[in-house]
Design a protein around this motif. Structure first.
Motif, PDB file in Angstrom:
ATOM      1  N   ALA A  49      37.835  98.220  24.114  1.00  0.00           N
ATOM      2  CA  ALA A  49      38.038  98.448  22.680  1.00  0.00           C
ATOM      3  C   ALA A  49      37.905  97.157  21.890  1.00  0.00           C
ATOM      4  N   ILE A  50      38.328  96.036  22.489  1.00  0.00           N
ATOM      5  CA  ILE A  50      38.272  94.744  21.801  1.00  0.00           C
ATOM      6  C   ILE A  50      36.839  94.206  21.744  1.00  0.00           C
ATOM      7  N   LEU A  51      36.055  94.452  22.798  1.00  0.00           N
ATOM      8  CA  LEU A  51      34.759  93.790  22.930  1.00  0.00           C
ATOM      9  C   LEU A  51      33.542  94.655  22.639  1.00  0.00           C
ATOM     10  N   VAL A  52      33.710  95.972  22.583  1.00  0.00           N
ATOM     11  CA  VAL A  52      32.536  96.842  22.500  1.00  0.00           C
ATOM     12  C   VAL A  52      31.735  96.623  21.225  1.00  0.00           C
ATOM     13  N   ASP A  53      32.388  96.334  20.108  1.00  0.00           N
ATOM     14  CA  ASP A  53      31.665  96.107  18.855  1.00  0.00           C
ATOM     15  C   ASP A  53      31.031  94.717  18.804  1.00  0.00           C
ATOM     16  N   ARG A  54      31.384  93.858  19.747  1.00  0.00           N
ATOM     17  CA  ARG A  54      30.769  92.528  19.821  1.00  0.00           C
ATOM     18  C   ARG A  54      29.612  92.508  20.815  1.00  0.00           C
ATOM     19  N   LEU A  55      29.826  93.129  21.965  1.00  0.00           N
ATOM     20  CA  LEU A  55      28.819  93.083  23.027  1.00  0.00           C
ATOM     21  C   LEU A  55      27.763  94.167  22.898  1.00  0.00           C
ATOM     22  N   GLY A  56      28.115  95.283  22.276  1.00  0.00           N
ATOM     23  CA  GLY A  56      27.161  96.384  22.164  1.00  0.00           C
ATOM     24  C   GLY A  56      27.327  97.402  23.270  1.00  0.00           C
ATOM     25  N   ARG A  57      26.865  98.624  23.017  1.00  0.00           N
ATOM     26  CA  ARG A  57      27.030  99.712  23.982  1.00  0.00           C
ATOM     27  C   ARG A  57      26.064  99.587  25.166  1.00  0.00           C
ATOM     28  N   ARG A  58      24.814  99.255  24.854  1.00  0.00           N
ATOM     29  CA  ARG A  58      23.771  99.276  25.888  1.00  0.00           C
ATOM     30  C   ARG A  58      24.037  98.302  27.036  1.00  0.00           C
ATOM     31  N   PRO A  59      24.288  97.011  26.781  1.00  0.00           N
ATOM     32  CA  PRO A  59      24.555  96.102  27.910  1.00  0.00           C
ATOM     33  C   PRO A  59      25.806  96.470  28.694  1.00  0.00           C
ATOM     34  N   LEU A  60      26.835  96.971  27.997  1.00  0.00           N
ATOM     35  CA  LEU A  60      28.051  97.375  28.694  1.00  0.00           C
ATOM     36  C   LEU A  60      27.794  98.566  29.607  1.00  0.00           C
ATOM     37  N   LEU A  61      27.010  99.529  29.138  1.00  0.00           N
ATOM     38  CA  LEU A  61      26.710 100.697  29.967  1.00  0.00           C
ATOM     39  C   LEU A  61      25.915 100.321  31.205  1.00  0.00           C
ATOM     40  N   ILE A  62      24.886  99.511  31.020  1.00  0.00           N
ATOM     41  CA  ILE A  62      24.055  99.112  32.160  1.00  0.00           C
ATOM     42  C   ILE A  62      24.872  98.292  33.157  1.00  0.00           C
ATOM     43  N   GLY A  63      25.608  97.305  32.635  1.00  0.00           N
ATOM     44  CA  GLY A  63      26.379  96.432  33.520  1.00  0.00           C
ATOM     45  C   GLY A  63      27.459  97.160  34.291  1.00  0.00           C
ATOM     46  N   THR A  64      28.219  98.028  33.613  1.00  0.00           N
ATOM     47  CA  THR A  64      29.306  98.725  34.308  1.00  0.00           C
ATOM     48  C   THR A  64      28.783  99.802  35.260  1.00  0.00           C
ATOM     49  N   SER A  65      27.628 100.398  34.945  1.00  0.00           N
ATOM     50  CA  SER A  65      27.031 101.358  35.886  1.00  0.00           C
ATOM     51  C   SER A  65      26.665 100.666  37.189  1.00  0.00           C
ATOM     52  N   LEU A  66      26.080  99.468  37.078  1.00  0.00           N
ATOM     53  CA  LEU A  66      25.696  98.715  38.282  1.00  0.00           C
ATOM     54  C   LEU A  66      26.925  98.222  39.042  1.00  0.00           C
ATOM     55  N   LEU A  67      27.966  97.816  38.321  1.00  0.00           N
ATOM     56  CA  LEU A  67      29.197  97.382  38.991  1.00  0.00           C
ATOM     57  C   LEU A  67      29.855  98.538  39.732  1.00  0.00           C
ATOM     58  N   CYS A  68      29.883  99.716  39.112  1.00  0.00           N
ATOM     59  CA  CYS A  68      30.436 100.895  39.786  1.00  0.00           C
ATOM     60  C   CYS A  68      29.609 101.249  41.025  1.00  0.00           C
ATOM     61  N   ALA A  69      28.287 101.112  40.904  1.00  0.00           N
ATOM     62  CA  ALA A  69      27.410 101.392  42.049  1.00  0.00           C
ATOM     63  C   ALA A  69      27.686 100.410  43.188  1.00  0.00           C
ATOM     64  N   ALA A  70      27.839  99.124  42.854  1.00  0.00           N
ATOM     65  CA  ALA A  70      28.116  98.115  43.877  1.00  0.00           C
ATOM     66  C   ALA A  70      29.469  98.354  44.538  1.00  0.00           C
ATOM     67  N   ALA A  71      30.471  98.727  43.736  1.00  0.00           N
ATOM     68  CA  ALA A  71      31.803  99.003  44.276  1.00  0.00           C
ATOM     69  C   ALA A  71      31.780 100.215  45.207  1.00  0.00           C
ATOM     70  N   SER A  72      31.046 101.265  44.810  1.00  0.00           N
ATOM     71  CA  SER A  72      30.927 102.455  45.664  1.00  0.00           C
ATOM     72  C   SER A  72      30.220 102.121  46.972  1.00  0.00           C
ATOM     73  N   LEU A  73      29.184 101.292  46.875  1.00  0.00           N
ATOM     74  CA  LEU A  73      28.450 100.881  48.071  1.00  0.00           C
ATOM     75  C   LEU A  73      29.350 100.094  49.019  1.00  0.00           C
TER      76      LEU A  73
END
Length: 483
Positions: free
Chosen positions: A310-334
């Motif tokens: 909530a603090i950072l989303v309006d600074r970082l943007g939706r697109r980079p956060l979505l891509i980055g967290t999707s890959l982090l979740c994928a790495a964690a699941s792996l």
């Protein structure tokens, strides 16, 4: 006199933030419904109840959310368009209070099912409604944070239910849902109605008053109102049938299809099952920590990550956060899947850490942002029906994953199941990278043309330096090339 004006100005600025936050606060019930699964082991072990909860009942009680969701999408659009988003949010709290009490003090298993189905149905009806209303009531400069408040409340509700499941008798924990819902019911009477819904129904003066009350800049609000009226008058959209007709336009159905893909792949990546089968999962993984304590740790991690989002989303943007967290979740699941397959007793803590990384990444981006995009990306001409379509596919995915998850574990084992999650999450990140436009700080009216002006949008959002010739087919506003 000046002090009075200053106080009035401060109150107005407070309400600009308070109104969308209050809408997000109603989402704590979703966290309660999801966290409700944590009380099932206690309920099964309770010999004082007049009914028994079998493992098959557990599977169905956790799966009915998806079934109720698919049924609920049939009525969500018409209900919203008939009564208005705010009115629906207010009055739907009453049956919710009753259902929480029924679930807490039922003497029959059938009433437990009824309570679960009813609460799941309410969760689904408000699912697309809440982000849409938050987006409409939020000033563009804070819209990302306000949309993230929805996920904070889900995470907070999840954490509270996890803690209560450990510390309280199960019926007392469930009854707390009725108390918090009563508070929400009272506060929601102060919410303004959706200016977009009012405009679609020709109530322009009320729409203007509502819009001015939820914007920091009155000048920009006036310009936004002019654009909104022009959009409504140019396209008939006051009924569900009108909105269905508007789905033939590419600029309207493309964002809906993209959101459907995001929701489905996110669920196939294990979101619902991880948060609903948390206790069972830790028991199966043989983590050397009390499973209920692990569950509370999961809830706390998700809540902290949601606040950071909530603090950072309006600074970082939706697109980079979505891509980055999707890959982090994928790495964690792996990582979790690999170590579960290796079954190393001295490394039993690794799956727990991997799961917490998944939860933190989910709470930081993959959890809150798609719900927010439902409010941001679906164009005004198809807002209700588009949200219903997204929730239908989300509900279908939830049912399929929650019902099949125990079967997948029995057939493949927990390790391979997590490996399959990582595959879908990588696919999700690729789709977001290729197709998703940035929505940060853009007005809803501006976002309506994001899927229409293709060549200009691609250069701006994706930085693709290529010359694309734009062509239009007929009167649908659809380009010949794919985005």
């Amino acid at each position: 006199m000046e002090d009075s004006k200053e106080k009035s100005s401060k109150l107005a600025k407070f309400l600009v933030v308070f109104f969308p936050f209050l809408v997000g606060f109603t989402k704590h019930q979703t966290g309660f419904v999801l966290g409700w699964s944590a009380i099932l082991p206690k309920m099964q072990a309770d010999n004082s109840t007049s009914f028994d909860v079998s493992d098959e009942d557990v599977k169905w009680l956790l799966s009915v959310t998806g079934i109720a969701g698919m049924a609920g999408t049939l009525v969500t659009g018409p209900i919203i368009e008939t009564f208005g988003p705010t009115r629906v949010i207010v009055w739907i709290q009453l049956p919710s209070i009753i259902l929480w009490l029924v679930s807490a003090y039922t003497p029959y298993l059938s009433l437990l099912y009824l309570g679960r189905i009813g609460l799941s149905l309410i969760l689904i009806i408000t699912g697309p409604l809440i982000p849409l209303l938050i987006s409409e009531l939020s000033d563009p400069t804070i819209r990302g944070s306000m949309l993230a408040s929805e996920e904070i409340m889900v995470s907070f509700g999840l954490l509270v239910m996890y803690v209560m499941a450990q510390e309280l008798y199960w019926s007392t924990a469930v009854a707390v849902g009725a108390v918090t819902t009563t508070v929400v019911f009272v506060l929601c009477f102060f919410l303004p109605e959706s200016p977009f819904w009012l405009a679609r129904n020709g109530q322009y003066e009320r729409a203007k008053t509502s819009l001015l009350s939820v914007r920091f800049s009155q000048e920009k609000a006036t310009e936004e109102m002019k654009t909104l009226i022009a959009s409504v008058e140019a396209t008939k959209q006051s009924t569900v049938l009108d909105q269905i007709r508007q789905l033939k336009h590419c600029r309207n159905y493309r964002p809906v299809l993209l959101l459907v893909a995001i929701y489905v792949l996110r669920e196939l990546g294990g979101e619902y099952t991880i948060f609903n089968y948390t206790v069972y999962m830790f028991e199966k993984a043989k983590v050397n920590i009390d499973p209920f304590m692990c569950t509370v740790l999961v809830g706390a991690t998700r809540t902290i990550a949601s606040i950071a989002s909530a603090i950072l989303v309006d600074r970082l943007g939706r697109r980079p956060l979505l891509i980055g967290t999707s890959l982090l979740c994928a790495a964690a699941s792996l990582l979790c899947g690999v170590f579960l397959l290796l079954d190393l007793p001295e490394a039993s803590w690794v799956p727990l850490v991997a799961l917490l990384v998944y939860v933190a990444s989910y709470g930081f981006g993959l959890g809150p942002i798609p719900w927010g995009l439902t409010g941001e990306m679906i164009p005004t001409p198809v807002r209700s029906i588009g949200g219903s379509i997204c929730i239908f596919w989300y509900s279908l995915s939830v049912f399929a994953m929650s019902y099949m998850f125990p079967e997948m574990i029995a057939l493949m084992g927990l390790g391979p199941t997590f490996l399959s999650f990582s595959v879908f999450l990588v696919a999700l990140s690729i789709i977001i990278f290729c197709c998703f436009p940035e929505t940060k700080s853009r007005t809803l009216n501006d976002l309506e043309v994001a899927f229409k002006r293709k060549s200009k949008r691609q250069k701006e959002v994706f930085n693709i330096s290529s010359n694309i010739e734009e062509s239009v087919q007929g009167d649908t506003g659809c380009e010949t090339s794919h985005f």
